[in-house]
Motif scaffolding. Structure first.
Motif, PDB file in Angstrom:
ATOM      1  N   ALA A  97       0.845  -1.198   0.000  1.00 55.53           N
ATOM      2  CA  ALA A  97       0.000   0.000   0.000  1.00 55.53           C
ATOM      3  C   ALA A  97       0.878   1.245   0.000  1.00 55.53           C
ATOM      4  N   VAL A  98       0.354   2.300  -0.583  1.00 50.27           N
ATOM      5  CA  VAL A  98       1.009   3.616  -0.574  1.00 50.27           C
ATOM      6  C   VAL A  98       0.132   4.555   0.235  1.00 50.27           C
ATOM      7  N   PHE A  99       0.749   5.239   1.185  1.00 51.88           N
ATOM      8  CA  PHE A  99       0.056   6.210   2.032  1.00 51.88           C
ATOM      9  C   PHE A  99       0.601   7.603   1.726  1.00 51.88           C
ATOM     10  N   THR A 100      -0.276   8.583   1.765  1.00 52.19           N
ATOM     11  CA  THR A 100       0.157   9.964   1.562  1.00 52.19           C
ATOM     12  C   THR A 100      -0.901  10.890   2.158  1.00 52.19           C
ATOM     13  N   ASN A 101      -0.706  12.191   2.007  1.00 51.01           N
ATOM     14  CA  ASN A 101      -1.692  13.183   2.453  1.00 51.01           C
ATOM     15  C   ASN A 101      -2.268  13.912   1.244  1.00 51.01           C
TER      16      ASN A 101
END
Length: 436
Positions: A97-101
């Protein structure tokens, strides 16, 4: 066998503490690989190879790397197109998974949609979180539905909704042991990306509480150090909006109101995307026959208009990347009303020069000055530069600092007389905005 990881993608949130997306990435349980991308799509369009913002971001990335090294981790830094980076990372790692804001600007929305689609093709999830604002998108709406287009009622609802929950910080520190462990990686140099270091571009991250405490009394005086200069830190997320809003909420309602203006303009961009496409918020204002006079525009840019307060502001901007907010209004009014030059020209120039440039606020401010925006000053409100000087720089401290020659014979005469310009603006605006 490829390592199984999650990725946290730093963007406009260059800090470890109180970072929403990073918190959720670490809480997910997998080792988290932190990355940052110097986006070629953005950087390659910048003509100034001493761009102050690039130097600021670069310094923030170096500081972030130092912090990560304390936890036996390292930042993967790339100078590339984001899509290419994720293709490469998908080959090197088993990315879960890729997490960001969230980023709300037009290009960012297109970029994120493309990356989400790519990741889904690889069976990888994409998660994005609110971190840049206290309230976003549909969180502050009219009781009957629909977005607010006037600041005062928006701010009332914003304040009524505010409570400790929205000001609470994310306890990232508890989970930093879940960062992906690896030796420190080499970061591309500014020179490798085609840039040189710009000097004197890092405003202090710490501010004095006294400045916020006295903000209502000092904020309009450009000769006084009466503003926090936190704009650039909010822009690139080197400070948390929750922390700053909490201090403002406890200390000064006027300062908090400025933070609400920032969120109001973000909401306008979200709900009325045409303002992000070069169009006036009020379509009628696109009928104004602007004077596309490049020579006049250049004099405004260079700070040689013959109006000392205007010239001081432009010279401060050109030299430092900063302009006092009161003076931003004065210079914008002068360009759009005195010179009748399209607000988009000024918007683009500020976008090029401001260290704290943020699309929504810059667009909102320029449309406010031109009269074309939501909650804008009416078109017949035209700032008198002489009265603005008398009111906010009566001892000419600010003017003398930036335009020391203003009393000399060498200083140019005003390029247009105020009263002549005022009458011309009223006539041109009035004709263009007549109901058809």
């Amino acid at each position: 066998m490829k390592p199984s990881i999650n990725i946290f993608w730093f963007r406009r949130d260059l800090r470890l503490n109180d970072n929403a997306g990073l918190y959720h990435a670490l809480k997910a349980g997998m080792p988290v690989l932190p990355i940052f991308i110097f986006d070629k799509h953005i950087l390659d369009q910048l003509e100034d190879k001493h761009d102050k913002r690039v130097s600021f971001i670069y310094q923030a990335v170096l500081e972030l790397q130092t912090e990560l090294e304390k936890h036996q981790s390292s930042l993967h830094v790339h100078y590339a197109e984001p899509l290419d980076v994720f293709k490469q990372l998908s080959q090197e790692y088993n990315v879960q998974a890729v997490f960001t804001n969230h980023d709300y600007e037009p290009y960012a929305l297109q970029r994120d949609a493309a990356i989400k689609e790519l990741l889904q093709q690889h069976g990888c999830s994409f998660f994005s979180y609110k971190d840049h604002v206290i309230f976003e998108k549909d969180e502050v709406m009219k009781p009957a539905g629909g977005a607010y287009t006037v600041f005062t009622p928006y701010s009332r609802v914003w304040l009524k909704k505010l409570d400790e929950f929205y000001l609470s910080s994310y306890p990232v520190d508890k989970y930093l042991h879940r960062l992906y462990q690896q030796p420190s990686l080499v970061i591309p140099t500014l020179q490798q990306m085609g840039f040189e270091k710009a000097e004197g571009v890092t405003p202090p991250k710490q501010w004095k509480r006294e400045i916020i405490k006295d903000y209502h009394a000092t904020r309009d005086l450009p000769a006084v150090a009466g503003t926090s200069q936190m704009g650039v830190h909010l822009r690139f997320g080197t400070i948390s909006i929750r922390h700053l809003a909490k201090v403002a909420n406890e200390t000064n309602a006027t300062y908090l109101s400025e933070l609400i203006w920032r969120e109001f303009y973000q909401a306008i961009l979200w709900h009325f995307p045409h303002v992000g496409q070069g169009l006036a918020f009020k379509p009628a204002y696109d009928k104004i026959p602007w004077r596309h006079n490049e020579a006049d525009f250049e004099r405004w840019c260079n700070g040689t208009t013959g109006y000392p307060i205007v010239d001081a502001g432009m010279r401060e901007l050109n030299e430092t990347g900063f302009m006092h907010n009161r003076i931003r209004m004065v210079t914008a009014s002068f360009l759009t009303k005195h010179l009748l030059i399209d607000w988009r020209w000024g918007e683009a120039y500020f976008a090029q020069k401001l260290l704290d440039y943020e699309f929504a606020s810059n667009n909102g401010g320029w449309q406010w000055a031109a009269g074309s925006g939501c909650d804008a000053a009416p078109y017949f409100r035209i700032f008198n530069p002489y009265l603005q000087t008398k009111k906010f720089d009566k001892d000419l401290v600010y003017v003398r600092k930036w335009v020391p020659e203003f009393e000399d014979f060498s200083y140019p005469k005003p390029m247009v007389e105020h009263e002549v310009a005022r009458k011309r603006a009223l006539q041109v605006y009035g004709e263009a905005l007549k109901p058809s």
